[in-house]
Design a protein around this motif. Structure first.
Motif, PDB file in Angstrom:
ATOM      1  N   GLN A 156      46.891  86.574  18.189  1.00 52.07           N
ATOM      2  CA  GLN A 156      48.178  87.015  18.729  1.00 52.07           C
ATOM      3  C   GLN A 156      48.453  86.367  20.083  1.00 52.07           C
ATOM      4  N   MET A 157      47.423  86.244  20.944  1.00 54.45           N
ATOM      5  CA  MET A 157      47.603  85.588  22.233  1.00 54.45           C
ATOM      6  C   MET A 157      47.984  84.127  22.053  1.00 54.45           C
ATOM      7  N   ALA A 158      47.374  83.457  21.079  1.00 58.42           N
ATOM      8  CA  ALA A 158      47.711  82.056  20.837  1.00 58.42           C
ATOM      9  C   ALA A 158      49.166  81.901  20.407  1.00 58.42           C
ATOM     10  N   ARG A 159      49.657  82.828  19.561  1.00 58.55           N
ATOM     11  CA  ARG A 159      51.063  82.766  19.128  1.00 58.55           C
ATOM     12  C   ARG A 159      52.003  83.007  20.309  1.00 58.55           C
ATOM     13  N   LEU A 160      51.649  83.960  21.187  1.00 59.51           N
ATOM     14  CA  LEU A 160      52.499  84.235  22.354  1.00 59.51           C
ATOM     15  C   LEU A 160      52.548  83.037  23.291  1.00 59.51           C
ATOM     16  N   ARG A 161      51.407  82.366  23.520  1.00 59.52           N
ATOM     17  CA  ARG A 161      51.409  81.181  24.393  1.00 59.52           C
ATOM     18  C   ARG A 161      52.298  80.088  23.806  1.00 59.52           C
ATOM     19  N   ALA A 162      52.203  79.901  22.489  1.00 63.72           N
ATOM     20  CA  ALA A 162      53.011  78.866  21.850  1.00 63.72           C
ATOM     21  C   ALA A 162      54.503  79.178  21.955  1.00 63.72           C
ATOM     22  N   ALA A 163      54.848  80.485  21.886  1.00 61.17           N
ATOM     23  CA  ALA A 163      56.256  80.862  21.961  1.00 61.17           C
ATOM     24  C   ALA A 163      56.797  80.758  23.385  1.00 61.17           C
ATOM     25  N   LEU A 164      55.945  81.015  24.395  1.00 62.13           N
ATOM     26  CA  LEU A 164      56.413  81.013  25.773  1.00 62.13           C
ATOM     27  C   LEU A 164      56.429  79.624  26.398  1.00 62.13           C
TER      28      LEU A 164
END
Length: 270
Positions: A156-164
């Motif tokens: 989930q953290m990896a997806r958030l970094r990619a989105a931000l």
């Protein structure tokens, strides 16, 4: 067992401190013991007595110290005769000063008094072993579940970094830099502010600025007054001494060590 020793057989040093430092004398002397005596804090036993000085609102301190090796025979003797506690007291040779306690220790464990200490220790070790076994079993059962939760959180953290990452453009970066510039105190501004608020008889020998903390040391005629002056400045707050204020023979004033919090903004806010 209380042992009285003539102060003439020990190291006696007269000291001088500001009256405002009286509540902190033990810590101040403890941090300076290697400078005040030939021994380190692990090698020495010491005590001190105080008396009001005649002028300048100061207090006179009498430090009495001795090497820890000096009291080892006394400890062995006290243990041999079954003493529960021992205290070593320094007596003034002239008889006109109050005794100063330089060492105190308990020689008999309250847990072992009147009990089978071996049995108590055995029960303690068995309790520790049982608690460790229960903890290992619980860890084994919970390990798989926690590993799965950790993998999900990392994904989930990896997806958030990619989105931000695409959302942070040059405008956002400029804003962060401007905010950092306004909230980070510059050393030259700190130095200029100090030069305006410190009196003419004060000399700053060292200055350190780290994040929002300022540390200065130097010479002055009235160290406690510096705390008040720094606190009155809108650029600083929470000023305090981080090391003892001392006066050494041959120096014209007091050697001070002060730290304070630097307020996050200097100058006009408009």
């Amino acid at each position: 067992l209380e042992v009285h020793v003539a102060a003439g057989n020990l190291l006696v040093r007269p000291l001088d401190f500001p009256k405002q430092a009286e509540p902190f004398l033990d810590g101040m002397i403890r941090t300076q013991i290697a400078r005040l005596t030939p021994w380190t804090i692990d090698q020495v036993v010491f005590g001190f007595g105080t008396a009001p000085a005649a002028a300048n609102d100061r207090i006179a301190v009498t430090l009495i110290a001795a090497p820890r090796a000096l009291i080892q025979p006394l400890l062995a003797f006290a243990a041999e005769i079954g003493a529960a506690k021992i205290a070593v007291v320094a007596e003034d040779d002239a008889g006109d000063g109050a005794p100063i306690q330089i060492y105190k220790a308990s020689l008999r464990s309250a847990l072992g008094g009147g009990r089978d200490l071996g049995r108590v220790l055995k029960i303690g070790w068995l309790s520790v072993a049982a608690a460790t076994a229960v903890l290992l079993i619980a860890t084994t059962f919970a390990g798989g579940y926690l590993d799965g939760e950790l993998d999900d959180a990392q994904a989930q953290m990896a997806r958030l970094r990619a989105a931000l990452r695409p959302a942070i453009g040059s405008a956002a970066a400029d804003g962060l830099l401007a905010k950092r510039k306004q909230t980070s105190p510059a050393s030259v501004i700190v130095l200029e502010t100090l030069s305006k608020i410190l009196p003419d008889d004060t000399y700053v020998l060292e200055m350190h600025v780290e994040n929002d903390r300022l540390q200065i040391s130097g010479m002055t005629q009235d160290a406690p007054a510096l705390i008040r002056l720094i606190e009155q400045s809108p650029q600083f707050s929470r000023a305090t001494f981080y090391a003892p204020t001392t006066r050494t023979a041959g120096e014209a004033g007091e050697r001070f060590h002060i730290e304070a919090r630097i307020n996050p903004y200097f100058g006009d806010r408009a």
